[in-house]
Write a protein that holds these residues in place. Structure first.
Motif, mmCIF file in Angstrom:
data_model
loop_
_atom_site.group_PDB
_atom_site.id
_atom_site.type_symbol
_atom_site.label_atom_id
_atom_site.label_comp_id
_atom_site.label_asym_id
_atom_site.label_seq_id
_atom_site.Cartn_x
_atom_site.Cartn_y
_atom_site.Cartn_z
ATOM 1 N N ASN A 185 35.147 46.382 41.497
ATOM 2 C CA ASN A 185 34.378 45.151 41.430
ATOM 3 C C ASN A 185 33.065 45.295 42.197
ATOM 4 O O ASN A 185 32.015 44.799 41.767
ATOM 5 N N GLU A 186 33.108 46.002 43.336
ATOM 6 C CA GLU A 186 31.878 46.268 44.093
ATOM 7 C C GLU A 186 30.929 47.152 43.289
ATOM 8 O O GLU A 186 29.709 46.930 43.286
ATOM 9 N N LEU A 187 31.481 48.151 42.625
ATOM 10 C CA LEU A 187 30.641 49.039 41.811
ATOM 11 C C LEU A 187 29.931 48.268 40.705
ATOM 12 O O LEU A 187 28.742 48.491 40.432
ATOM 13 N N VAL A 188 30.671 47.342 40.082
ATOM 14 C CA VAL A 188 30.088 46.551 38.998
ATOM 15 C C VAL A 188 28.989 45.638 39.540
ATOM 16 O O VAL A 188 27.902 45.525 38.963
ATOM 17 N N GLU A 222 44.423 39.363 48.082
ATOM 18 C CA GLU A 222 43.409 39.750 47.100
ATOM 19 C C GLU A 222 43.790 39.188 45.729
ATOM 20 O O GLU A 222 44.637 39.735 45.024
ATOM 21 N N TYR A 223 43.174 38.078 45.396
ATOM 22 C CA TYR A 223 43.383 37.432 44.104
ATOM 23 C C TYR A 223 42.100 37.400 43.280
ATOM 24 O O TYR A 223 42.144 37.371 42.052
ATOM 25 N N ASP A 224 40.953 37.403 43.955
ATOM 26 C CA ASP A 224 39.678 37.165 43.278
ATOM 27 C C ASP A 224 39.101 38.396 42.584
ATOM 28 O O ASP A 224 38.653 38.313 41.437
ATOM 29 N N SER A 225 39.084 39.537 43.283
ATOM 30 C CA SER A 225 38.417 40.726 42.730
ATOM 31 C C SER A 225 38.939 41.132 41.363
ATOM 32 O O SER A 225 38.153 41.413 40.452
ATOM 33 N N GLU A 239 33.927 40.218 34.194
ATOM 34 C CA GLU A 239 32.777 41.086 33.896
ATOM 35 C C GLU A 239 32.966 41.820 32.576
ATOM 36 O O GLU A 239 31.992 42.213 31.929
ATOM 37 N N LEU A 240 34.227 42.019 32.194
ATOM 38 C CA LEU A 240 34.515 42.670 30.909
ATOM 39 C C LEU A 240 34.483 41.676 29.755
ATOM 40 O O LEU A 240 34.761 42.049 28.609
ATOM 41 N N GLY A 241 34.167 40.420 30.061
ATOM 42 C CA GLY A 241 34.110 39.404 29.011
ATOM 43 C C GLY A 241 35.461 38.818 28.687
ATOM 44 O O GLY A 241 35.646 38.228 27.617
ATOM 45 N N LYS A 300 26.041 56.721 48.219
ATOM 46 C CA LYS A 300 27.176 55.945 48.721
ATOM 47 C C LYS A 300 27.014 54.481 48.312
ATOM 48 O O LYS A 300 25.926 53.937 48.329
ATOM 49 N N VAL A 301 28.142 53.871 47.979
ATOM 50 C CA VAL A 301 28.111 52.459 47.620
ATOM 51 C C VAL A 301 27.921 51.646 48.878
ATOM 52 O O VAL A 301 28.600 51.869 49.861
ATOM 53 N N ALA A 302 26.966 50.743 48.838
ATOM 54 C CA ALA A 302 26.728 49.909 50.021
ATOM 55 C C ALA A 302 27.987 49.137 50.363
ATOM 56 O O ALA A 302 28.641 48.580 49.495
ATOM 57 N N LYS A 303 28.303 49.132 51.645
ATOM 58 C CA LYS A 303 29.512 48.429 52.070
ATOM 59 C C LYS A 303 29.329 46.929 51.880
ATOM 60 O O LYS A 303 28.306 46.376 52.214
ATOM 61 N N LYS A 304 30.378 46.295 51.375
ATOM 62 C CA LYS A 304 30.387 44.850 51.248
ATOM 63 C C LYS A 304 31.710 44.354 51.797
ATOM 64 O O LYS A 304 32.695 45.080 51.776
ATOM 65 N N PRO A 305 31.746 43.131 52.287
ATOM 66 C CA PRO A 305 32.995 42.631 52.856
ATOM 67 C C PRO A 305 34.062 42.479 51.790
ATOM 68 O O PRO A 305 33.759 42.274 50.614
ATOM 69 N N LEU A 306 35.299 42.601 52.192
ATOM 70 C CA LEU A 306 36.406 42.369 51.282
ATOM 71 C C LEU A 306 36.326 40.959 50.728
ATOM 72 O O LEU A 306 35.824 40.049 51.376
#
Length: 658
Positions: free
Chosen positions: A506-509, A538-541, A548-550, A647-653
């Motif tokens: 989800n972060e990558l997207v 974790e329910y949201d990601s 995002e996949l429609g 590197k993927v920028a870190k984002k909070p969970l």
């Protein structure tokens, strides 16, 4: 008459209540020592009661409002009764306030009575059926007795006949709500529950926190696990006594619904029988499926599994925490079950069916199926993956887990690798240095094997530098994130973040590192894995990623924190306690109910369990597989881009959902 009788009745009830409370406390304190901060706990109790506990109760709006009126009215009434009728404070406004509190209590009690006229099957009957009448009698009797103090009625109104009737009603009300609170009546939970919140075994759960990792076992202790009620920690015994027998745990338990011999409410009540001594003859709720009530006998120093609870009851649990999530008193059922399993496994060697074989395999081969440890990376022979012992430092360590030995799970691993490569993620695997996370061993009660595996994995991880561990296995995710930190050497803590693959993708997207086409299939539903959802919030990601996949999800009735377990956790497929039906079959019925043609999942174990349902059924795919299928093209960075830049920028969970 009431002028002199009321203070005597109130004083007698209070003195007897104090005696009962001291006796009850002595039963709890017979348990094992557990350090708690008494002062801080008592200071935190009001907020825990009014906020944290109420958040759980509020899921049932009817009972939430009823509880506020009844409990709030009773507590306020008792304080004012002491002022007006025991200490004789003559203040008309104080008396009016007492009348108002009693009216509030009466209204709440009326709705309790209304609910009890046709109670749901999960609610215990017996003494609980008289509770609404006792609440109403308490409110009415003290209301009438307070009218003269408020100046509404003359002092001698009604004469001795009314005085006798009121005295009888007051004795009834005080007996149930004050005396009975301390001596084991239906209101027992009001006393035990308040202290349970103050001295809870997992104080991290309050204030919006989360605490789901099992407590480690001291392997040098004289006894491993719980054999007798007094082997539990004292505040666990206190927690059992706080049970209100509402049966919300029963209604959510997948094993109970499947007809296996487990009812979490009955189990907790059996623990109460054990701590006080006696039998379950007075239990007025649903029995364990296939078991009759009245034959369980126990005592504080008697073995629990020799007369009180069948071992099959303990082995039926999937450790899904649905019972814990629903409990309005925040009791920890799963902790108790695993504690008792630990004794059966570590002290008795009584792990049923394939349990002993699996544990032997873990010791001998580092994986539950007994495969050659050297074949762990065979699935990736054509993947050209980098290995940590060669590269030493990466951004992401991909924790493969034991899906490496399962052909179906290998497809999920390959799909995730495809996604990682498409996003140009700097990652590597441990290869043959990775061992089983120890999840199965720990849930089966073998903490010795779990700790051995965990410490060897920690030693391997400590050799390398990486920022994140990402895994497709929620069970390994939970162990690495919540249970491994307890086993690091003193003064050390993990210097990395642990993510589930759905969160990471989800972060990558969101970072626009993946180019995805829209899903063109039919109706899709999502199954929440217990160890991703209830254990880690974790329910949201996963849902954001599917969007995002429609994909517009057709949510099942049991979803999110109330998702039904697939039946694959806690070693349940290994112990294989028979029931009337399979848990996975029930889950697939819920899939059919929303007309889904495909079930999106985020767990290899859930995939295996749901695909084990006899066809025709919906197709089952991991979210990584859906994303891999939707890849259009790789995002090509500039040729000179360095590893650090990639590197993927870190984002909070994603924010945890209660």
């Amino acid at each position: 008459m009431l002028d002199w009788l009321l203070p005597i009745l109130i004083s007698a009830a209070l003195l007897l209540a104090v005696a009962g409370m001291l006796k009850r406390i002595s039963l709890w304190r017979a348990g094992q020592p557990e350090k708690v901060n008494f002062f801080s706990g008592l200071m935190a109790m009001p907020r825990r009661y009014l906020v944290d506990l109420h958040h759980v109760v509020e899921r049932d709006k009817y009972m939430s409002k009823t509880h506020v009126a009844t409990a709030g009215g009773f507590v306020l009434s008792m304080v004012l009764i002491l002022a007006v009728h025991l200490f004789g404070i003559e203040n008309r406004w104080l008396s009016y306030a007492l009348l108002g509190a009693l009216v509030l209590m009466f209204v709440g009690s009326f709705f309790v009575w209304k609910r009890r006229r046709n109670p749901p099957s999960r609610l215990s009957k017996g003494p609980w059926m008289r509770l609404p009448k006792s609440l109403l009698m308490f409110a009415v009797s003290f209301f009438i007795a307070t009218l003269p103090a408020a100046g509404i009625l003359p002092e001698a109104f009604g004469g001795w006949v009314l005085a006798v009737l009121l005295a009888a009603g007051i004795v009834w009300g005080l007996g149930e709500l004050v005396f009975g609170m301390a001596w084991g009546g239906p209101m027992k939970h009001a006393f035990a529950g308040a202290l349970h919140l103050a001295f809870h075994r997992r104080p991290e759960r309050f204030g919006g926190g989360r605490s789901t990792g099992l407590k480690p076992v001291d392997l040098n202790a004289a006894k491993l696990g719980v054999e007798k009620p007094t082997d539990f920690k004292w505040n666990q015994l206190l927690g059992f006594d706080a049970c209100v027998q509402c049966g919300k745990c029963e209604a959510m338990c997948p094993a109970f619904a499947a007809g296996q011999p487990l009812n979490p409410k009955k189990l907790i009540q059996d623990m109460v029988v054990g701590l006080a001594g006696g039998s379950d003859a007075k239990f007025a709720g649903s029995p364990y499926p296939g078991r009759d009530v009245g034959f369980a006998v126990g005592g504080p120093n008697k073995s629990i599994t020799e007369g009180l609870v069948s071992p099959d009851t303990l082995w039926s649990c999937t450790t899904c925490r649905a019972c814990v999530e629903e409990c309005p008193m925040m009791i920890e059922h799963v902790d108790a079950i695993v504690d008792m399993r630990r004794f059966l496994t570590l002290e008795k060697g009584n792990t049923p069916n394939k349990g002993a074989e699996v544990l032997e395999n873990l010791i001998a081969t580092d994986n539950p199926s007994g495969f050659n440890p050297g074949s762990r990376m065979n699935w990736a022979a054509d993947q050209n993956l980098r290995v940590m012992k060669d590269v030493k430092e990466v951004d992401v360590l991909f924790w493969v887990s034991d899906g490496a030995f399962d052909m179906r799970s290998q497809r999920i691993l390959r799909a995730f690798v495809k996604v990682l490569k498409a996003a140009k993620v700097d990652f590597a695997v441990l290869g043959d240095e990775e061992r089983d996370s120890g999840d199965v061993a720990r849930r089966l009660g073998d903490d010795a094997t779990f700790q051995s595996l965990a410490k060897r994995n920690i030693a391997a991880l400590s050799q390398y530098k990486f920022n994140r561990i990402v895994t497709t296995d929620p069970h390994a995710f939970h162990c690495l994130k919540n249970e491994y930190p307890d086993l690091y050497p003193a003064g050390q803590k993990p210097a990395y973040e642990v993510l589930h693959h759905t969160t990471f993708i989800n972060e990558l997207v969101k970072a626009e590192l993946l180019n995805l086409s829209e899903f063109k299939g039919g109706t899709v539903t999502y199954h929440d894995p217990c160890y991703l959802g209830r254990y880690n919030g974790e329910y949201d990601s996963p849902r954001e990623l599917l969007k995002e996949l429609g994909i517009e999800l057709a949510e099942m009735e049991r979803s999110g924190f109330r998702s039904r377990c697939c039946g694959g956790g806690g070693g349940a497929p290994i112990t294989d306690i028979p029931g009337e039906r399979r848990i996975a079959d029930m889950r697939m019925e819920e899939v059919r109910a929303v007309g889904a043609e495909l079930v999106a999942v985020g767990c290899q174990q859930c995939t295996a369990m749901l695909e084990g349902v006899v066809e025709p059924r919906a197709e089952v795919k991991d979210i990584a597989e859906l994303v891999a299928e939707a890849l259009v093209e790789e995002v090509s960075p500039a040729p000179a881009k360095s590893r650090e830049q990639s590197k993927v920028a870190k984002k909070p969970l994603a924010e945890e959902v209660s």
